[in-house]
Design a protein around this motif. Structure first.
Motif, mmCIF file in Angstrom:
data_model
loop_
_atom_site.group_PDB
_atom_site.id
_atom_site.type_symbol
_atom_site.label_atom_id
_atom_site.label_comp_id
_atom_site.label_asym_id
_atom_site.label_seq_id
_atom_site.Cartn_x
_atom_site.Cartn_y
_atom_site.Cartn_z
ATOM 1 N N GLN A 1 -6.933 2.670 -9.139
ATOM 2 C CA GLN A 1 -7.039 3.103 -7.753
ATOM 3 C C GLN A 1 -5.874 2.499 -6.963
ATOM 4 O O GLN A 1 -5.239 1.536 -7.388
ATOM 5 C CB GLN A 1 -8.369 2.634 -7.156
ATOM 6 C CG GLN A 1 -9.582 3.265 -7.823
ATOM 7 C CD GLN A 1 -10.891 2.738 -7.248
ATOM 8 O OE1 GLN A 1 -10.901 1.847 -6.406
ATOM 9 N NE2 GLN A 1 -11.998 3.297 -7.718
ATOM 10 N N VAL A 2 -5.624 3.067 -5.781
ATOM 11 C CA VAL A 2 -4.512 2.607 -4.946
ATOM 12 C C VAL A 2 -4.612 1.114 -4.675
ATOM 13 O O VAL A 2 -3.628 0.375 -4.763
ATOM 14 C CB VAL A 2 -4.483 3.391 -3.606
ATOM 15 C CG1 VAL A 2 -3.480 2.770 -2.631
ATOM 16 C CG2 VAL A 2 -4.129 4.846 -3.855
ATOM 17 N N SER B 1 0.831 -1.210 0.000
ATOM 18 C CA SER B 1 0.000 0.000 0.000
ATOM 19 C C SER B 1 0.866 1.261 0.000
ATOM 20 O O SER B 1 0.480 2.293 -0.549
ATOM 21 C CB SER B 1 -0.923 0.004 1.224
ATOM 22 O OG SER B 1 -0.163 -0.070 2.407
ATOM 23 N N VAL B 2 2.066 1.171 0.609
ATOM 24 C CA VAL B 2 2.997 2.311 0.595
ATOM 25 C C VAL B 2 3.421 2.603 -0.830
ATOM 26 O O VAL B 2 3.389 3.753 -1.290
ATOM 27 C CB VAL B 2 4.239 2.006 1.474
ATOM 28 C CG1 VAL B 2 5.263 3.125 1.348
ATOM 29 C CG2 VAL B 2 3.830 1.819 2.928
ATOM 30 N N TRP B 3 3.833 1.554 -1.565
ATOM 31 C CA TRP B 3 4.264 1.744 -2.947
ATOM 32 C C TRP B 3 3.106 2.248 -3.812
ATOM 33 O O TRP B 3 3.287 3.129 -4.654
ATOM 34 C CB TRP B 3 4.785 0.421 -3.532
ATOM 35 C CG TRP B 3 5.044 0.527 -5.010
ATOM 36 C CD1 TRP B 3 6.119 1.103 -5.614
ATOM 37 C CD2 TRP B 3 4.171 0.104 -6.069
ATOM 38 N NE1 TRP B 3 5.981 1.055 -6.990
ATOM 39 C CE2 TRP B 3 4.794 0.445 -7.292
ATOM 40 C CE3 TRP B 3 2.930 -0.533 -6.102
ATOM 41 C CZ2 TRP B 3 4.217 0.160 -8.525
ATOM 42 C CZ3 TRP B 3 2.346 -0.820 -7.327
ATOM 43 C CH2 TRP B 3 3.002 -0.469 -8.517
ATOM 44 N N SER B 4 1.903 1.723 -3.570
ATOM 45 C CA SER B 4 0.743 2.061 -4.407
ATOM 46 C C SER B 4 0.402 3.540 -4.371
ATOM 47 O O SER B 4 -0.193 4.071 -5.310
ATOM 48 C CB SER B 4 -0.482 1.250 -3.956
ATOM 49 O OG SER B 4 -0.192 -0.117 -4.031
ATOM 50 N N ALA C 1 4.213 4.779 -8.751
ATOM 51 C CA ALA C 1 3.067 3.896 -8.983
ATOM 52 C C ALA C 1 1.953 4.639 -9.714
ATOM 53 O O ALA C 1 1.318 4.105 -10.629
ATOM 54 C CB ALA C 1 2.560 3.348 -7.652
ATOM 55 N N ARG C 2 1.721 5.896 -9.301
ATOM 56 C CA ARG C 2 0.690 6.705 -9.979
ATOM 57 C C ARG C 2 1.060 6.954 -11.437
ATOM 58 O O ARG C 2 0.201 6.965 -12.324
ATOM 59 C CB ARG C 2 0.510 8.036 -9.248
ATOM 60 C CG ARG C 2 -0.161 7.920 -7.897
ATOM 61 C CD ARG C 2 -0.687 9.264 -7.403
ATOM 62 N NE ARG C 2 0.386 10.214 -7.178
ATOM 63 C CZ ARG C 2 1.033 10.339 -6.023
ATOM 64 N NH1 ARG C 2 0.714 9.560 -5.005
ATOM 65 N NH2 ARG C 2 1.987 11.236 -5.871
ATOM 66 N N LYS C 3 2.366 7.145 -11.671
ATOM 67 C CA LYS C 3 2.821 7.403 -13.034
ATOM 68 C C LYS C 3 2.663 6.168 -13.915
ATOM 69 O O LYS C 3 2.273 6.250 -15.080
ATOM 70 C CB LYS C 3 4.290 7.836 -12.995
ATOM 71 C CG LYS C 3 4.786 8.425 -14.295
ATOM 72 C CD LYS C 3 6.189 8.996 -14.128
ATOM 73 C CE LYS C 3 6.696 9.577 -15.444
ATOM 74 N NZ LYS C 3 8.061 10.119 -15.309
#
Length: 753
Positions: A427-428, A411-414, A419-421
């Motif tokens: 979604q996360v 969840s930290v990486w997400s 990750a967004r890029k």
């Protein structure tokens, strides 16, 4: 280069002076630890990464120590108080703390009672008392030192005592002696505070606890530190103060004197007010530092083992991020880790949930994309999800396996920018499912994206010195990444950043070059990348692989500097292509080639298996198709599980239940175990036996020994202790034979003359 320091390090590492000297020269030339360990074995005598790191750090420490010794000697000399004895003691010190202890009496202090007394002219009076006078009136002598600041004889005597007290506290040898006595014979004592708040009774063990300082385990030190910080307990030391007072007095009172009682009061004050509180603080600090260092090393080792988990490449994977009310997030990945599709199911949303619609949706995904493996995260609703998946496999006769994967940090990486890029439209939670799937497919490149402190393989990590922890975890990551290497055409910026000779800036330039010019076909193209000069190329080239490029050797771990030798070896041995495990290298042919034994061995291995993965020597994830529940367990049952975490008191093993089972350190071996990491490592597949079951709490105690082995070991230990007690039992005194006179007296008493 300081020869004396080189010899000190070599002795500690048990290697030759020349090896240490060579390593230091290579560092000075700008070479990295991975490069030296891999490609300069012939020069260092095959020093590994840990030895090289030790040399690098220890040399700097020894340089700092030497410089501090010189500075302290100069500072004491300026005061005109340097003697040959003091100089020798400082030069013989092996730690910075020892140098500071020796400097303590000469250090310019802040405003202390002793400093005030000295300022008021009472130092000569203190010297007179320390000369152990006889036929002496202390009152008369005190009156000689009265002035505006010292108004009465009582004030003068107190000032002299303050000076003596501080001298006692500053005595380095006395400090070291007392510290040693408290370490060996003292107790550390904890008590519950009156206003303590510990609702879950986390620290109940320490409400009324004592243990010898010399015996206390590192994890108990950290628990006590945390409990004290949270104001649950108080922590003190218990030792023989009278003995220490007696020892301290011996250093000052060496003969009979009329001022004995005054000196005793001064020494007692010096111990109680200055020396002992300081020594106690030092001991607490040293215990905590030792515990921190141990915890950091275990964290580092756990991380290393986790990153070395073998990949399960070449299979289509479904990442399954479990959840209750927010649903289970699914992501299908192809054999390279590329996301094909995402979905969401809600099998556990309501109390009386109906899983059939979710099963149908999951089955459709598996069939549509020919899914071969399912990676289930081990967080909330993990075991419910595992049950759903196992039922689906059984009911439909699917040739699919699943594995429980640690989702720590997913969840930290997400939520990170990278990750967004990569997945701007997801979604996360959906990104988390991708991360979980990739962790099974190829763990290293996925885990490398996450701050190691978020991976969850340590103990008391938030209590540790964060800078030191980060440095050590970075070193562990560096070791693994460079041992494994990276595919130059698929590696992420995060992975490339840890490659020898590269940093985040150069890693980004490599990826940008790849995006603009297409895949790399030759290692020499790296020299066209911005910011990547010849020095960086030398350091990184051997760790970056190109599969199906222009140069076959680019796919191997052979460094470009050795290509000429490698091709010469292939030519004389008649080798046309790489990858034949049965290739032979006749010694009579190779002996004519100018190559050292270490480079030759590496070249031969690379020619035989150019694409061999360093991680293949370790055990991979346990693949399952059915579920285990706590009600299925029986005491003594044999199981196989995966070690998820190793801590000071044992190891947590995933056997397929909600909570990992604990193998306590006392149930790991027939012999005494110094630390669990000596027996198991994170990701080890181990055979365990059920030792104790607590269904109410959902907890299981495990053992690496069968119950029969445990019983035999305990019986043997009991017998051994019994024998020792019998052996050490005081022997009855031999009956004394009576003398002739005593025998005659006894006879006369009995029978008369």
């Amino acid at each position: 280069m300081n020869k004396e320091i080189v010899q000190t390090i070599a002795k500690e590492l048990k290697v030759k002076d020349s090896q240490v000297e060579t390593a230091l020269n290579l560092f000075q030339e700008g070479n990295t630890v991975p490069f030296i360990a891999r490609y300069r074995k012939e020069q260092t005598g095959q020093l590994d990464e840990e030895q090289l790191l030790f040399i690098e750090k220890q040399y700097q420490y020894q340089i700092n120590l030497k410089e501090r010794k010189e500075a302290v000697i100069e500072l004491i000399e300026v005061q005109g108080k340097l003697t040959d004895e003091i100089r020798l003691a400082i030069n013989n010190a092996t730690k910075l703390s020892e140098v500071e202890d020796l400097y303590r009496p000469y250090k310019q202090k802040k405003k202390t009672r002793a400093a005030t007394a000295i300022k008021n002219g009472l130092e000569p009076f203190a010297e007179t008392l320390l000369s152990l006078p006889v036929n002496f009136s202390i009152e008369e002598e005190a009156n000689k030192y009265l002035n505006e600041e010292v108004k009465t004889a009582k004030d003068a005597i107190q000032g002299a005592k303050d000076i003596i007290a501080e001298r006692v506290s500053d005595d380095a040898k006395l400090r070291w002696n007392f510290k040693d006595i408290i370490y060996k014979n003292g107790l550390i004592v904890t008590k519950l505070k009156k206003d303590a708040v510990d609702e879950k009774k986390v620290y109940e063990m320490y409400y009324d606890y004592s243990e010898k300082v010399s015996n206390i385990a590192n994890h108990r030190v950290m628990a006590i530190d945390r409990a004290e910080k949270e104001k649950v307990i108080t922590c003190t030391f218990d030792y023989n103060n009278d003995l220490l007072l007696e020892e301290a007095l011996k250093t000052i009172v060496t003969k009979s004197t009329d001022v004995y009682e005054v000196l005793k009061e001064a020494v007692a004050d010096g111990l109680d007010r200055l020396l002992l509180p300081s020594v106690e603080n030092e001991i607490r600090s040293e215990l905590s530092e030792k515990a921190h260092n141990q915890s950091i090393e275990i964290f580092s080792l756990n991380l290393e083992k986790l990153l070395l988990q073998p990949p399960l490449k070449g299979r289509t994977v479904l990442g399954f991020d479990p959840g209750f009310y927010n649903g289970c997030k699914l992501a299908v990945l192809d054999k390279t880790g590329k996301m094909l599709t995402v979905a969401k199911i809600y099998p556990f949303k309501k109390e009386n949930y109906d899983v059939e619609p979710s099963k149908k949706a999951l089955l459709k995904l598996i069939k549509d994309y020919d899914v071969e493996l399912i990676a289930i995260g081990n967080g909330t609703a993990s075991r419910e999800s595992e049950k759903l998946v196992s039922e689906l496999i059984r009911e439909n006769g699917l040739k699919v396996n699943y594995a429980i994967v640690s989702e720590a940090g997913a969840s930290v990486w997400s939520a990170q920018e990278a990750a967004r890029k990569e997945f701007p439209d997801l979604q996360v939670e959906e990104r988390s499912a991708v991360s979980i799937g990739r962790r099974l497919l190829d763990p290293l490149p996925e885990l490398i994206k996450i701050d190691p402190k978020s991976i969850g393989v340590g103990q008391y990590q938030h209590d540790l010195p964060q800078k030191q922890l980060s440095t050590r975890l970075d070193e562990a990551t560096m070791k693994v990444v460079n041992r494994v290497g990276a595919d130059l055409n698929t590696a992420s910026i995060e992975l490339l950043t840890h490659i020898s000779g590269l940093n985040a800036g150069i890693a980004k330039e490599i990826v940008d070059y790849r995006n603009e010019n297409g895949r790399f076909t030759n290692r020499q193209q790296l020299l066209k990348v911005k910011k990547l000069g010849p020095k960086a190329f030398t350091q990184c080239a051997g760790f970056l692989r190109i599969v199906d490029g222009d140069e076959p050797l680019d796919a191997t771990s052979i460094h470009p500097e050795s290509y000429k030798v490698a091709k010469e070896i292939m030519k004389v041995c008649g080798i046309d292509k790489l990858g034949d495990e049965n290739i032979s290298f006749p010694e009579e042919l190779i002996s004519k080639i100018d190559v050292d034994e270490y480079t030759l061995k590496d070249i031969e291995d690379a020619i035989k298996a150019p694409l061999r993965d360093y991680r293949d020597q370790f055990e991979g994830a346990i693949l399952k198709s059915d579920v285990l529940e706590i009600k299925d367990l029986k005491i003594g049952q044999e199981l196989h599980g995966t070690v998820r975490n190793v801590v000071d008191f044992g190891a947590f093993v995933d056997i397929g239940l909600h909570e990992d089972g604990l193998v306590h350190i006392s149930r790991m071996s027939r012999n005494r175990v110094m630390h669990p990491s000596d027996i198991v490592s994170v990701n080890d597949i181990v055979k365990v036996y059920v030792y104790e079951i607590d269904e109410a709490k959902g907890r299981v105690q495990l053992s690496l020994l069968s119950l029969e082995e445990l019983a035999k070991r305990d019986a043997d230990m009991k017998e051994l202790k019994s024998r020792k007690r019998a052996y050490n039992k005081p022997k009855p005194a031999k009956k004394k034979e009576p003398s002739m006179d005593e025998a005659m007296a006894a006879l006369i008493a009995r029978f008369g003359k």
